[in-house]
Design a protein around this motif. Structure first.
Motif: not given
Length: 529
Positions: A50, A52, A65, A92, A104-109
């Motif tokens: 999302e 990225k 990004d 993910h 990794y999570s959807a926000d990149g963690k």
């Protein structure tokens, strides 16, 4: 890869990553000014998350990004080679590097790292049930269950080179290799499919499976008898309807083949060589072969028995009987197709293309001698139309003259002094002689135009041209007019009935005589007076 905005992204081997918006290409790569932009310019895989772009290289993974086009590095992957990246339904990211899988999570963690032990994983796939499947180099299949990898199928001993994995509509896991075969996980038990441990092999080459051929064909043709002739690249073989396969000839590099209507098998090779199979031997056709060595990609036989040979640069049309060869360059074709693609911010690559076909006027249509041909053709058309008008007028004048002579009771032979038929005296005398010849054979039904022209000591064509010039009629119409003129005179005398008159003037039937009479005089014979 195409992202949600319609941009095309290219993963290059040594050139970094490129973004194409339809107008220009933006390149993101490490150079002297930005040596640490990417871990390596050798990009192996891409995936869109999302907002990225996740980039896998031969030395680590990076995230671009799309809001500001900044690039950051995924430190957990370190400097290892990234072989595959997928984004699952929940958003993910999953990366495989060496013998580990990173989540990794959807926000990149970074969430977790899964160790595959001694299995080198290079492909990832998520099925419809949400399970994660992994493929190892040796061909084995792993599945992630409760945080650990479970061996589903063991490695194959024949070293199969797997390339992709997917899921079919029945829920089976499909694996394809680079040699034209596919495999599927299945089970002989009544349990759920994902518990199966059998990897069943399927042939992806439908032609080879259907005909039960011994090798994948590089070219194939079906004879009139229904036998399958094919090339293996090293020889020519024939699979008969009885299921027996025989080797016909040792012929290499055949890329196309087809049968002509006479049953001859023609062969073309990747080097442009054209041959035919005759009496158990392959005979080269030097005239039809390509002297420059351009390979023949396809070959077919048209409705006239000519060979159509297609190569990369041109198309050849080979007439075997006439030994003529025509060539049309594919690069200099007179028809061009232009594809238009919208590139404004709201409509990019995701929109369908528009096609415009432009036909180039051939050069021979623009030369001076073709202009002369056009002028001559147009002049010829006008002359032909004028000649037809003159003939129609002459025809009307002749028929009026005949009817006036019948009405006055005079000799029906045209008189040049009346002015109705503007001909010379010699032509007038000739016309009188022609009428006299017809009247002398008036009752003979079989008296033909050929006999009349012979009696006039002329050929049929010469007689045709002179009759048409004087009367505007064809010889057949002229003979019929003279017969009808005599029939009208007999009707006026009243001594014979219509049946007797029709046979006396050489007509085959009364009905035919009545039709011709009405067409000429406007009334049937019974009403003529």
């Amino acid at each position: 890869m195409q992202d949600e905005e319609g941009f095309l992204w290219y993963a290059t081997d040594g050139g970094g990553i490129c973004r194409d918006d339809g107008r220009q290409v933006e390149v993101f790569r490490s150079n002297a000014e930005c040596p640490d932009l990417l871990g390596s310019n050798n990009v192996i895989c891409l995936a869109e998350a999302e907002g990225k772009i996740v980039i896998g290289t031969s030395h680590g993974a990076n995230v671009l990004d799309k809001r500001d086009y900044s690039i950051s590095r995924l430190k957990e992957v370190d400097d290892k080679r990234v072989d595959d990246i997928i984004v699952t339904v929940n958003g993910h990211w999953w990366l495989t590097s060496n013998k580990k899988v990173y989540e990794y999570s959807a926000d990149g963690k970074w969430l977790k790292t899964y160790d595959a032990g001694d299995k080198y994983i290079f492909r990832l796939h998520q099925d419809k049930e949400g399970r994660l499947w992994c493929q190892e180099w040796e061909g084995g299949m792993l599945r992630l269950d409760n945080g650990r990898f479970v061996q589903i199928s063991k490695a194959w001993s024949d070293n199969i080179s797997f390339s992709r994995i997917s899921t079919d509509r029945q829920g089976r896991q499909l694996v394809a290799d680079g040699l034209g075969e596919c495999y599927a996980l299945s089970s002989d038990e009544s349990e759920s499919w994902f518990k199966g441990t059998i990897l069943t092999r399927y042939q992806a080459d439908s032609i080879r499976v259907k005909w039960k051929l011994s090798a994948r064909p590089t070219a194939l043709a079906i004879s009139k008898q229904g036998d399958c002739w094919f090339s293996t690249g090293k020889d020519i073989r024939c699979m008969g309807l009885n299921g027996k396969e025989t080797i016909i000839s040792q012929t290499k590099d055949v890329s196309a083949m087809d049968f002509t209507p006479d049953g001859t098998l023609w062969l073309a090779t990747v080097y442009g060589q054209l041959s035919r199979y005759v009496k158990g031997k392959v005979v080269a056709d030097e005239y039809g072969s390509n002297e420059y060595g351009d390979g023949v990609m396809a070959m077919s036989v048209d409705s006239m028995g000519r060979l159509v040979l297609v190569s990369d640069r041109y198309i050849r049309l080979y007439d075997i009987k006439r030994q003529t060869l025509r060539q049309q360059s594919r690069e200099a074709n007179s028809v061009y197709v232009i594809e238009l693609q919208e590139t404004n911010p709201n409509r990019r690559w995701s929109q369908p293309n528009r096609e415009i076909v432009v036909e180039r006027v051939p050069r021979w249509l623009k030369s001076w001698w073709m202009c002369c041909v056009y002028v001559l053709v147009i002049a010829g058309v006008f002359l032909l139309l004028a000649y037809n008008v003159i003939l129609r007028r002459q025809r009307r004048r002749f028929l009026v003259q005949i009817k006036e002579m019948i009405a006055s009771g005079e000799d029906s032979t045209p008189d040049s002094t009346t002015g109705n038929i503007p001909v010379k005296t010699v032509d007038d005398e000739w016309l009188k002689k022609a009428i006299a010849q017809i009247e002398s054979h008036l009752s003979e039904e079989g008296y033909t135009v050929e006999q009349l022209s012979a009696d006039m000591c002329m050929s049929r064509m010469t007689f045709y041209r002179r009759i048409q010039t004087l009367t505007g009629q064809s010889p057949t119409e002229f003979v019929r007019t003279i017969r009808l003129r005599r029939a009208a005179e007999l009707l006026r005398e009243g001594q014979l009935n219509i049946t007797e008159i029709s046979y006396a003037t050489g007509f085959s039937s009364v009905s035919y005589f009545s039709r011709c009479f009405r067409k000429m005089f406007g009334v049937p014979p019974t009403q003529f007076s």
